[in-house]
Design a protein around this motif. Structure first.
Motif, PDB file in Angstrom:
ATOM      1  N   GLU A 221     -39.265 -41.007  46.997  1.00  0.00           N
ATOM      2  CA  GLU A 221     -38.668 -40.656  45.716  1.00  0.00           C
ATOM      3  C   GLU A 221     -39.605 -39.772  44.903  1.00  0.00           C
ATOM      4  N   SER A 222     -40.896 -39.939  45.101  1.00  0.00           N
ATOM      5  CA  SER A 222     -41.864 -39.202  44.301  1.00  0.00           C
ATOM      6  C   SER A 222     -42.829 -38.409  45.174  1.00  0.00           C
ATOM      7  N   LYS A 223     -42.753 -37.104  45.112  1.00  0.00           N
ATOM      8  CA  LYS A 223     -43.780 -36.147  45.503  1.00  0.00           C
ATOM      9  C   LYS A 223     -44.014 -35.920  46.990  1.00  0.00           C
ATOM     10  N   THR A 224     -43.901 -36.928  47.851  1.00  0.00           N
ATOM     11  CA  THR A 224     -44.327 -36.764  49.242  1.00  0.00           C
ATOM     12  C   THR A 224     -43.145 -36.868  50.202  1.00  0.00           C
ATOM     13  N   ALA A 225     -43.158 -36.003  51.232  1.00  0.00           N
ATOM     14  CA  ALA A 225     -42.157 -36.064  52.295  1.00  0.00           C
ATOM     15  C   ALA A 225     -42.862 -35.968  53.638  1.00  0.00           C
ATOM     16  N   PHE A 226     -42.162 -36.376  54.701  1.00  0.00           N
ATOM     17  CA  PHE A 226     -42.745 -36.386  56.040  1.00  0.00           C
ATOM     18  C   PHE A 226     -41.744 -35.810  57.033  1.00  0.00           C
ATOM     19  N   LEU A 227     -42.277 -35.076  58.013  1.00  0.00           N
ATOM     20  CA  LEU A 227     -41.449 -34.513  59.074  1.00  0.00           C
ATOM     21  C   LEU A 227     -41.846 -35.159  60.394  1.00  0.00           C
ATOM     22  N   PHE A 228     -40.866 -35.719  61.113  1.00  0.00           N
ATOM     23  CA  PHE A 228     -41.133 -36.424  62.361  1.00  0.00           C
ATOM     24  C   PHE A 228     -40.381 -35.778  63.518  1.00  0.00           C
ATOM     25  N   ASP A 229     -41.015 -35.765  64.689  1.00  0.00           N
ATOM     26  CA  ASP A 229     -40.320 -35.436  65.930  1.00  0.00           C
ATOM     27  C   ASP A 229     -39.696 -36.709  66.465  1.00  0.00           C
ATOM     28  N   VAL A 230     -38.430 -36.623  66.878  1.00  0.00           N
ATOM     29  CA  VAL A 230     -37.719 -37.790  67.413  1.00  0.00           C
ATOM     30  C   VAL A 230     -37.559 -37.600  68.916  1.00  0.00           C
TER      31      VAL A 230
ATOM     32  N   ASP B   5     -46.570 -32.128  50.654  1.00  0.00           N
ATOM     33  CA  ASP B   5     -46.841 -32.415  49.244  1.00  0.00           C
ATOM     34  C   ASP B   5     -45.897 -31.568  48.398  1.00  0.00           C
ATOM     35  N   LEU B   6     -44.923 -32.235  47.749  1.00  0.00           N
ATOM     36  CA  LEU B   6     -43.943 -31.512  46.943  1.00  0.00           C
ATOM     37  C   LEU B   6     -44.453 -31.200  45.545  1.00  0.00           C
ATOM     38  N   LYS B   7     -45.681 -31.579  45.279  1.00  0.00           N
ATOM     39  CA  LYS B   7     -46.401 -31.230  44.050  1.00  0.00           C
ATOM     40  C   LYS B   7     -45.666 -31.670  42.790  1.00  0.00           C
ATOM     41  N   SER B   8     -45.004 -30.752  42.116  1.00  0.00           N
ATOM     42  CA  SER B   8     -44.459 -31.067  40.798  1.00  0.00           C
ATOM     43  C   SER B   8     -43.192 -31.918  40.853  1.00  0.00           C
TER      44      SER B   8
ATOM     45  N   LYS C 204     -40.829 -23.177  53.509  1.00  0.00           N
ATOM     46  CA  LYS C 204     -40.822 -22.608  54.846  1.00  0.00           C
ATOM     47  C   LYS C 204     -41.103 -23.713  55.859  1.00  0.00           C
ATOM     48  N   SER C 205     -40.948 -23.388  57.140  1.00  0.00           N
ATOM     49  CA  SER C 205     -41.146 -24.401  58.178  1.00  0.00           C
ATOM     50  C   SER C 205     -42.586 -24.900  58.238  1.00  0.00           C
ATOM     51  N   ASN C 206     -43.530 -24.115  57.686  1.00  0.00           N
ATOM     52  CA  ASN C 206     -44.932 -24.538  57.653  1.00  0.00           C
ATOM     53  C   ASN C 206     -45.279 -25.228  56.335  1.00  0.00           C
ATOM     54  N   ASP C 207     -44.288 -25.641  55.575  1.00  0.00           N
ATOM     55  CA  ASP C 207     -44.325 -26.358  54.295  1.00  0.00           C
ATOM     56  C   ASP C 207     -44.832 -25.501  53.134  1.00  0.00           C
ATOM     57  N   MET C 208     -44.944 -24.169  53.330  1.00  0.00           N
ATOM     58  CA  MET C 208     -45.323 -23.290  52.235  1.00  0.00           C
ATOM     59  C   MET C 208     -44.140 -23.134  51.271  1.00  0.00           C
ATOM     60  N   HIS C 209     -44.418 -23.201  49.984  1.00  0.00           N
ATOM     61  CA  HIS C 209     -43.386 -23.080  48.962  1.00  0.00           C
ATOM     62  C   HIS C 209     -42.765 -21.686  49.009  1.00  0.00           C
ATOM     63  N   GLU C 210     -41.408 -21.607  49.017  1.00  0.00           N
ATOM     64  CA  GLU C 210     -40.726 -20.321  49.106  1.00  0.00           C
ATOM     65  C   GLU C 210     -39.926 -19.985  47.850  1.00  0.00           C
ATOM     66  N   PHE C 211     -39.187 -20.971  47.312  1.00  0.00           N
ATOM     67  CA  PHE C 211     -38.399 -20.667  46.119  1.00  0.00           C
ATOM     68  C   PHE C 211     -38.014 -21.941  45.375  1.00  0.00           C
ATOM     69  N   GLU C 212     -37.576 -21.752  44.139  1.00  0.00           N
ATOM     70  CA  GLU C 212     -36.976 -22.808  43.340  1.00  0.00           C
ATOM     71  C   GLU C 212     -35.740 -22.237  42.654  1.00  0.00           C
TER      72      GLU C 212
ATOM     73  N   SER D  40     -44.164 -48.620  55.441  1.00  0.00           N
ATOM     74  CA  SER D  40     -45.214 -48.199  54.519  1.00  0.00           C
ATOM     75  C   SER D  40     -46.463 -47.750  55.267  1.00  0.00           C
ATOM     76  N   CYS D  41     -46.660 -48.258  56.477  1.00  0.00           N
ATOM     77  CA  CYS D  41     -47.809 -47.835  57.289  1.00  0.00           C
ATOM     78  C   CYS D  41     -47.727 -46.352  57.644  1.00  0.00           C
ATOM     79  N   ASP D  42     -46.519 -45.805  57.606  1.00  0.00           N
ATOM     80  CA  ASP D  42     -46.313 -44.383  57.900  1.00  0.00           C
ATOM     81  C   ASP D  42     -46.328 -43.526  56.633  1.00  0.00           C
ATOM     82  N   GLY D  43     -46.676 -44.142  55.510  1.00  0.00           N
ATOM     83  CA  GLY D  43     -46.789 -43.406  54.254  1.00  0.00           C
ATOM     84  C   GLY D  43     -45.566 -43.500  53.359  1.00  0.00           C
ATOM     85  N   LEU D  44     -44.574 -44.314  53.736  1.00  0.00           N
ATOM     86  CA  LEU D  44     -43.359 -44.402  52.942  1.00  0.00           C
ATOM     87  C   LEU D  44     -43.578 -45.242  51.694  1.00  0.00           C
TER      88      LEU D  44
END
Length: 562
Positions: free
Chosen positions: A552-561, A319-322, A351-359, A528-532
């Motif tokens: 484009e808005s707010k949400t990103a996903f990390l996948f193992d390939v 969740d990229l929030k703002s 951070k790798s655990n998706d915690m906000h680190e800087f802007e 879209s079934c994967d949240g895109l």
């Protein structure tokens, strides 16, 4: 052997010992200051080019020994015999090459030799061979670390098992530990010996590159041409050395394996602690080949994983929030993630655990980014409204410098020390990391919000206006164009995996499409079934085999390939 370049040839003829200051390759002799003036004023020699002795002596010894005249007849070379691969004077032709049909005027064959295809091919081969040696060296270093890590892991297993039994097993524990360390030491010694050989090859190739640069700058055309023959032979020898290294038994990847003896749990039946062995599997190094006709190398070919076999598993929803308009993203080798908030002009670090680190707030838009690990820096394009590329120090999180562009820059990628970026209305550009030497690789009217990726010698570019993905080689030659409106509409972010499969964010179809390396087939791997929802950008991290996809808005996903 060439004339003595340390003394003035004219003065020496007059039995005067005067140090030379410049060298004339056409006269094949050194000149002192006084003779240099006469040399430059004389009608027969005023057109001759001279260089300082300081610069001339930088040439390799074998080049300094090349003369302009035939040592047998003391006449200037006039022709070159392709049959015998040697220069000839007038008398050589009469005495030795009278029956040779393939004779060429020496002036014609040495003309523009420093910019000839043969010269450029050798230059490219040296660069490519050095890269291949680096790959082999890094593979061996990685195997060394792997052996150490496995030794530590096995040692831990041994100690944990040892806790389950009593003092009766002390003796056989010592035996298995000795066997473990002996195997690791034995295999490490083999790898280190091979690394020494690799470093020796690397040094020799680097020396050839240095010699080639000096020859280009300071050698005469004839010297350059004849030296090229010697360099080509040495290049061929080094290519064989590299192949020999790859075939070496010690290039196989060695691993330490430990199996606990089931009888250890029964002291009355146990007679050994376990066993340590070394497994081998084929080397994973794939070296690049040169495609020139005169110097082909036999190398392993890259076997691409079929796109139908690739599987993605969602490991994290972010969740990229703002963030309101994500136009760029990247995964760093340490697992950290970065995003470009285009609307707010921010670079966001997680951070790798998706915690906000800087802007990091910019005074322009923040469109796309590329990370340069060697300098721990980030290149960020401004996109629409500004014509700049910011270079940001990842440690201090401040702008180190700004590269100016004549038009809006959008997608950006890294190629060695150069930045490859999309310039609106102009095409695909290359600029050095320090902002110098910008040049156009592919020129065409490029639409806004185009993206580019680089892998090996190829560039991949998305065009949202005609819903296409195009592949060029690094010199701008078209290789293929892919279009499929059913699966790919309004393509944006693009990235390439280790098998040269191309991942593209298809914004209008709410999906990610993967395209085969030859550009002939595609497959939708995320939807879209994967949240895109209007996925705009993505990035494949080759070390961890992870794919980061950002809406484009707010949400990103990390996948193992896999």
């Amino acid at each position: 052997m060439a004339s003595n370049w340390t003394v003035c040839g004219v003065c020496n003829f007059r039995n005067i010992n005067t140090a030379s200051e410049v060298w004339c390759s056409e006269c094949d002799e050194g000149l002192c200051g006084e003779c240099r003036e006469h040399h430059g004023a004389s009608k027969s020699t005023r057109s001759h080019d001279t260089i300082s002795i300081t610069e001339y002596q930088k040439l390799p010894t074998n080049v300094l020994e090349i003369t302009q005249t035939c040592q047998k007849h003391k006449e200037h070379y006039q022709t070159f015999c392709k049959k015998h691969d040697c220069p000839c004077c007038r008398r050589c032709v009469i005495e030795t090459h009278n029956d040779c049909n393939d004779l060429t005027a020496i002036e014609d064959i040495v003309k523009n030799v420093k910019s000839s295809n043969a010269w450029l091919e050798v230059e490219q081969m040296l660069v490519q061979m050095l890269k291949n040696v680096h790959k082999i060296r890094n593979d061996r270093i990685e195997n060394l670390k792997c052996l150490q890590d496995q030794r530590v892991e096995i040692e831990r297993d041994i100690n944990q098992t040892r806790k389950m039994i009593n003092d009766h097993l002390d003796k056989i524990q010592d035996q298995i530990m000795k066997e473990l360390y002996a195997n690791e030491e034995n295999e490490s010694k083999k790898i280190k010996l091979l690394l020494c050989e690799i470093e020796d090859i690397e040094k020799r190739i680097s020396d050839l590159q240095g010699n080639q640069n000096n020859i280009r700058q300071h050698a005469s055309e004839l010297q350059t041409f004849l030296a090229l023959k010697h360099i080509e032979k040495e290049v061929s020898d080094k290519a064989e050395c590299i192949q020999s290294v790859l075939k070496n038994e010690d290039m196989k990847i060695k691993t330490l394996v430990f199996e606990v003896n089931k009888d250890v749990q029964n002291i009355c039946r146990a007679d050994c602690f376990g066993s340590v062995s070394v497994n081998s599997k084929s080397c994973k190094v794939v070296i690049d080949s040169n495609k020139n006709k005169e110097a082909q190398m036999m190398i392993p070919s890259l076997v691409s994983k079929c796109i139908d076999d690739i599987k993605l598993s969602n490991t994290m929803q972010i969740d990229l929030k703002s963030t309101g308009s994500v136009r760029g993203c990247a995964i760093l080798p340490n697992g950290k993630m970065m995003f470009c908030d285009y609307t707010k002009g921010n670079v966001i670090g997680l951070k790798s655990n998706d915690m906000h680190e800087f802007e990091i707030r910019l005074n322009t838009g923040a469109c796309d980014l590329a990370y340069f690990e060697r300098e721990n820096s980030i290149a960020v394009t401004s996109g629409y409204g500004s014509n700049v590329i910011h270079i940001i120090d990842a440690n201090s999180r401040t702008i180190k410098r700004t590269i100016q562009s004549s038009e809006y820059p959008y997608g950006i990628a890294l190629n060695d020390n150069a930045l490859i970026y999309c310039k609106s209305g102009k095409g695909i550009m290359e600029v050095q990391w320090n902002g110098e030497s910008e040049k156009a690789l592919v020129q065409f009217i490029m639409p806004h919000f185009s993206y580019v990726a680089v892998y090996g010698d190829n560039m991949y570019y998305t065009n949202k206006d005609n819903h296409s993905v195009t592949c060029y080689d690094i010199h701008g030659n078209l290789k293929w164009t892919f279009k499929n409106r059913q699966n790919l509409q309004y393509p944006q972010g693009i990235s390439v995996d280790n098998n040269e499969n191309v991942y593209v964010a298809s914004m209008a179809t709410n999906s990610v499409v993967i395209i085969t390396p030859d550009g002939k087939r595609c497959r939708t791997i995320l939807s879209s079934c994967d949240g895109l929802r209007s996925p705009c950008v993505l990035h494949f991290e080759p070390t961890s085999n992870k794919l980061l996809v950002a809406n484009e808005s707010k949400t990103a996903f990390l996948f193992d390939v896999s």
